[in-house]
Design a protein around this motif. Structure first.
Motif, mmCIF file in Angstrom:
data_model
loop_
_atom_site.group_PDB
_atom_site.id
_atom_site.type_symbol
_atom_site.label_atom_id
_atom_site.label_comp_id
_atom_site.label_asym_id
_atom_site.label_seq_id
_atom_site.Cartn_x
_atom_site.Cartn_y
_atom_site.Cartn_z
ATOM 1 N N ARG A 184 1.306 -3.118 -8.427
ATOM 2 C CA ARG A 184 1.324 -4.092 -9.513
ATOM 3 C C ARG A 184 2.368 -3.705 -10.579
ATOM 4 N N ALA A 185 2.461 -2.396 -10.868
ATOM 5 C CA ALA A 185 3.452 -1.941 -11.841
ATOM 6 C C ALA A 185 4.869 -2.187 -11.335
ATOM 7 N N LEU A 186 5.087 -1.992 -10.029
ATOM 8 C CA LEU A 186 6.411 -2.265 -9.468
ATOM 9 C C LEU A 186 6.761 -3.748 -9.577
ATOM 10 N N LYS A 187 5.810 -4.616 -9.299
ATOM 11 C CA LYS A 187 6.066 -6.064 -9.404
ATOM 12 C C LYS A 187 6.368 -6.456 -10.850
ATOM 13 N N LEU A 188 5.641 -5.889 -11.789
ATOM 14 C CA LEU A 188 5.889 -6.197 -13.197
ATOM 15 C C LEU A 188 7.273 -5.697 -13.621
ATOM 16 N N ALA A 189 7.680 -4.554 -13.081
ATOM 17 C CA ALA A 189 9.014 -4.032 -13.406
ATOM 18 C C ALA A 189 10.102 -4.966 -12.880
ATOM 19 N N VAL A 190 9.899 -5.516 -11.682
ATOM 20 C CA VAL A 190 10.878 -6.465 -11.126
ATOM 21 C C VAL A 190 10.962 -7.721 -11.985
ATOM 22 N N VAL A 191 9.811 -8.193 -12.461
ATOM 23 C CA VAL A 191 9.807 -9.373 -13.327
ATOM 24 C C VAL A 191 10.503 -9.085 -14.660
ATOM 25 N N ASP A 192 10.278 -7.882 -15.206
ATOM 26 C CA ASP A 192 10.976 -7.516 -16.449
ATOM 27 C C ASP A 192 12.489 -7.465 -16.250
ATOM 28 N N ILE A 193 12.920 -6.936 -15.095
ATOM 29 C CA ILE A 193 14.352 -6.908 -14.803
ATOM 30 C C ILE A 193 14.908 -8.332 -14.719
ATOM 31 N N TYR A 194 14.142 -9.223 -14.097
ATOM 32 C CA TYR A 194 14.567 -10.616 -13.999
ATOM 33 C C TYR A 194 14.682 -11.251 -15.390
ATOM 34 N N HIS A 195 13.749 -10.950 -16.285
ATOM 35 C CA HIS A 195 13.814 -11.483 -17.647
ATOM 36 C C HIS A 195 15.047 -10.972 -18.387
ATOM 37 N N SER A 196 15.382 -9.709 -18.173
ATOM 38 C CA SER A 196 16.589 -9.172 -18.829
ATOM 39 C C SER A 196 17.850 -9.848 -18.299
ATOM 40 N N ARG A 197 17.869 -10.169 -17.010
ATOM 41 C CA ARG A 197 19.023 -10.880 -16.460
ATOM 42 C C ARG A 197 19.101 -12.309 -16.990
ATOM 43 N N LEU A 198 17.960 -12.942 -17.219
ATOM 44 C CA LEU A 198 17.963 -14.270 -17.829
ATOM 45 C C LEU A 198 18.476 -14.218 -19.266
ATOM 46 N N LYS A 199 18.098 -13.178 -20.006
ATOM 47 C CA LYS A 199 18.590 -13.035 -21.381
ATOM 48 C C LYS A 199 20.106 -12.870 -21.396
ATOM 49 N N GLU A 200 20.644 -12.098 -20.454
ATOM 50 C CA GLU A 200 22.090 -11.928 -20.371
ATOM 51 C C GLU A 200 22.779 -13.249 -20.042
ATOM 52 N N ARG A 201 22.168 -14.049 -19.176
ATOM 53 C CA ARG A 201 22.727 -15.356 -18.846
ATOM 54 C C ARG A 201 22.760 -16.261 -20.065
ATOM 55 N N GLN A 202 21.675 -16.283 -20.829
ATOM 56 C CA GLN A 202 21.635 -17.110 -22.026
ATOM 57 C C GLN A 202 22.618 -16.611 -23.088
ATOM 58 N N ARG A 203 22.768 -15.292 -23.179
ATOM 59 C CA ARG A 203 23.703 -14.744 -24.156
ATOM 60 C C ARG A 203 25.130 -15.175 -23.844
ATOM 61 N N ARG A 204 25.508 -15.152 -22.593
ATOM 62 C CA ARG A 204 26.850 -15.577 -22.208
ATOM 63 C C ARG A 204 27.056 -17.075 -22.458
ATOM 64 N N LYS A 205 26.028 -17.861 -22.194
ATOM 65 C CA LYS A 205 26.128 -19.296 -22.481
ATOM 66 C C LYS A 205 26.324 -19.541 -23.972
ATOM 67 N N LYS A 206 25.635 -18.787 -24.789
ATOM 68 C CA LYS A 206 25.761 -18.963 -26.233
ATOM 69 C C LYS A 206 27.171 -18.613 -26.704
ATOM 70 N N ILE A 207 27.751 -17.545 -26.142
ATOM 71 C CA ILE A 207 29.119 -17.176 -26.506
ATOM 72 C C ILE A 207 30.091 -18.291 -26.125
ATOM 73 N N ILE A 208 29.923 -18.851 -24.930
ATOM 74 C CA ILE A 208 30.809 -19.931 -24.474
ATOM 75 C C ILE A 208 30.682 -21.147 -25.368
ATOM 76 N N ARG A 209 29.449 -21.490 -25.765
ATOM 77 C CA ARG A 209 29.236 -22.663 -26.607
ATOM 78 C C ARG A 209 29.765 -22.441 -28.023
ATOM 79 N N ASP A 210 29.443 -21.288 -28.608
ATOM 80 C CA ASP A 210 29.834 -21.047 -30.004
ATOM 81 C C ASP A 210 31.344 -20.942 -30.169
ATOM 82 N N HIS A 211 32.030 -20.338 -29.204
ATOM 83 C CA HIS A 211 33.466 -20.135 -29.327
ATOM 84 C C HIS A 211 34.285 -21.276 -28.725
ATOM 85 N N GLY A 212 33.616 -22.330 -28.270
ATOM 86 C CA GLY A 212 34.351 -23.475 -27.757
ATOM 87 C C GLY A 212 35.115 -23.204 -26.484
ATOM 88 N N LEU A 213 34.572 -22.374 -25.586
ATOM 89 C CA LEU A 213 35.288 -22.011 -24.366
ATOM 90 C C LEU A 213 35.055 -22.991 -23.230
#
Length: 445
Positions: A201-230
């Motif tokens: 169960r701890a391993l599965k939760l760790a995989v989900v946390d890793i997935y959440h961190s990758r989603l945050k990175e995706r959203q961060r890159r989208k925000k940079i593209i939107r804010d800087h008009g890229l």
């Protein structure tokens, strides 16, 4: 009729037509009663009497166009903007390409108009440093030179902007392919059940946390593209070309800092480095003038002109050494020296076609037929033709047989028919056709 308000605007910056959502091209219509945001219509929607919410077809209107002279007769405002954009794209002094991009003016007209109205005119004789001061004054007054793209543009299908924004879905304000596009694959088979052990169960939760961190990175890159008009990369690249080459290289290096600064702060950061580069260049130029004993700007102009003449003379002296190291043919070298002597004496050199072609290139040496298949089937005149035309014997025999068959079928053959039958260089086709006519293999139609 309001003719001045559309001068100097980028067509991609104007809102689309409220009727058909197409990009507006001049002339177009602006409602004089609807506001505060402009209500713009193309001519087709205006003639149909388009109405929308508070806008009525009987409202007062203004015709927006730039088809009027600004600096001198014969040059409209639209042509003035096209000239400035062409000089920015092709570079100052490259008048041949500027005229080609303009299409409506010749090379001499573009050069004389630009030099008269934008270089020698005191009204426009402002240096880059004064332009930087004007920008700094605008910043002090609270003006923001860059507006973040809160609402991404929604171009029509198959438009220029739509092709520039390939991979972006304007209706959904999202991208067709995400950053880390296969991040969901790691969790697609995870299933939490009651009989899981604590470690599993701890391993599965760790995989989900890793997935959440990758989603945050995706959203961060989208925000940079939107804010800087890229999203609209074409407009972004046009802004980059405004800087000198050295500043453009700095711009590429400093782009990674856009993730930690906002769009306005990042643009100010780049502008400050561009100003520093310009100041350093002006200081080096002043130091050069001081070292040469120059104390006035009038003397500096004379110094620059003489310096250019010295550099031209130096290039002429080294040009012969640069050419001779690539020329092994003594006859061609002698012709080149004679041509340069005639030019220096003010005499138009005679055009030679013995070793050089009409374009000034050296003619290719004859083809060596030794060992090539099919050479034994050629007579001496055919071998000479293949050597001059640089055609392998096998290909020549195929072309010859095809022309003979077509000549027998039609009772004669024209050069245009031979070119349609043989898909090679037209000059080679003409030589083969003339040779076969001279030798009596084929006859003219």
């Amino acid at each position: 009729m309001d003719r001045l308000s559309s001068f100097g605007n980028d067509p991609f910056d104007k809102p689309p037509c409220r009727g058909c959502s197409s990009y507006l091209t001049e002339p177009y219509i602006k409602c004089a009663e609807c506001g505060p945001s402009p209500f713009l219509l193309c001519l087709q929607c205006f003639t149909r009497g388009f109405e929308y919410k508070k806008h009525q077809s009987d409202h007062k209107y203004e015709i927006m166009t730039s088809d009027f002279p600004v600096l001198e007769p014969g040059w409209t405002a639209q042509e003035e903007m096209a000239l400035l954009e062409a000089v920015m794209d092709c570079g100052f002094g490259n008048w041949q390409d500027v005229a080609y991009q303009m299409r409506s003016k010749s090379k001499e007209e573009c050069e004389s108009h630009y030099m008269k109205n934008f270089i020698n005119n005191p009204l426009f004789s402002s240096t880059l440093l004064s332009l930087r001061k004007t920008k700094d004054a605008c910043f002090a007054d609270g003006a923001i030179p860059f507006k973040p793209t809160d609402e991404p543009p929604r171009p029509t299908f198959d438009s220029v902007l739509s092709r520039d924004m390939a991979g972006y879905m304007p209706a959904r304000a999202d991208f067709m392919e995400e950053f880390d596009n296969y991040a969901e694959w790691d969790i697609k088979d995870i299933d939490f059940v009651d009989d899981d052990s604590d470690i599993l169960r701890a391993l599965k939760l760790a995989v989900v946390d890793i997935y959440h961190s990758r989603l945050k990175e995706r959203q961060r890159r989208k925000k940079i593209i939107r804010d800087h008009g890229l999203i609209n990369m074409r407009k972004f690249q046009v802004l980059e070309r405004c800087y000198p080459k050295e500043v453009q290289e700095l711009y590429d290096v400093m782009r990674r800092f856009a993730r930690v600064t906002g769009p306005v702060e990042h643009d100010k950061f780049i502008e400050s480095h561009a100003l520093e580069f310009e100041l350093r260049r002006e200081i080096r130029k002043l130091q050069e003038y001081r070292k040469a004993g120059i104390k006035s700007f009038c003397s500096a102009k004379v110094y620059e002109r003489v310096k250019r003449l010295r550099e031209d003379e130096r290039r002429k002296r080294t040009m012969l050494c640069d050419v001779l190291q690539y020329i092994q043919d003594g006859r061609a070298c002698q012709q080149w020296l004679s041509k340069q002597a005639a030019i220096d004496a003010g005499i138009t050199p005679a055009v030679t076609t013995i070793t050089t072609s009409a374009t000034g290139r050296r003619s290719a040496p004859p083809l060596n037929l030794t060992g090539l298949p099919g050479t034994e089937k050629l007579n001496e005149r055919e071998k000479e033709l293949c050597q001059v035309v640089r055609l392998v014997p096998g290909a020549y025999l195929e072309y010859k047989q095809a022309l003979l068959n077509e000549c027998r079928r039609q009772g004669g053959l024209r050069l245009a028919q031979a070119r349609a039958l043989i898909k090679i260089d037209v000059n080679k086709t003409r030589k083969i056709y003339d040779f076969l006519i001279k030798e009596g293999y084929i006859t003219k139609a």
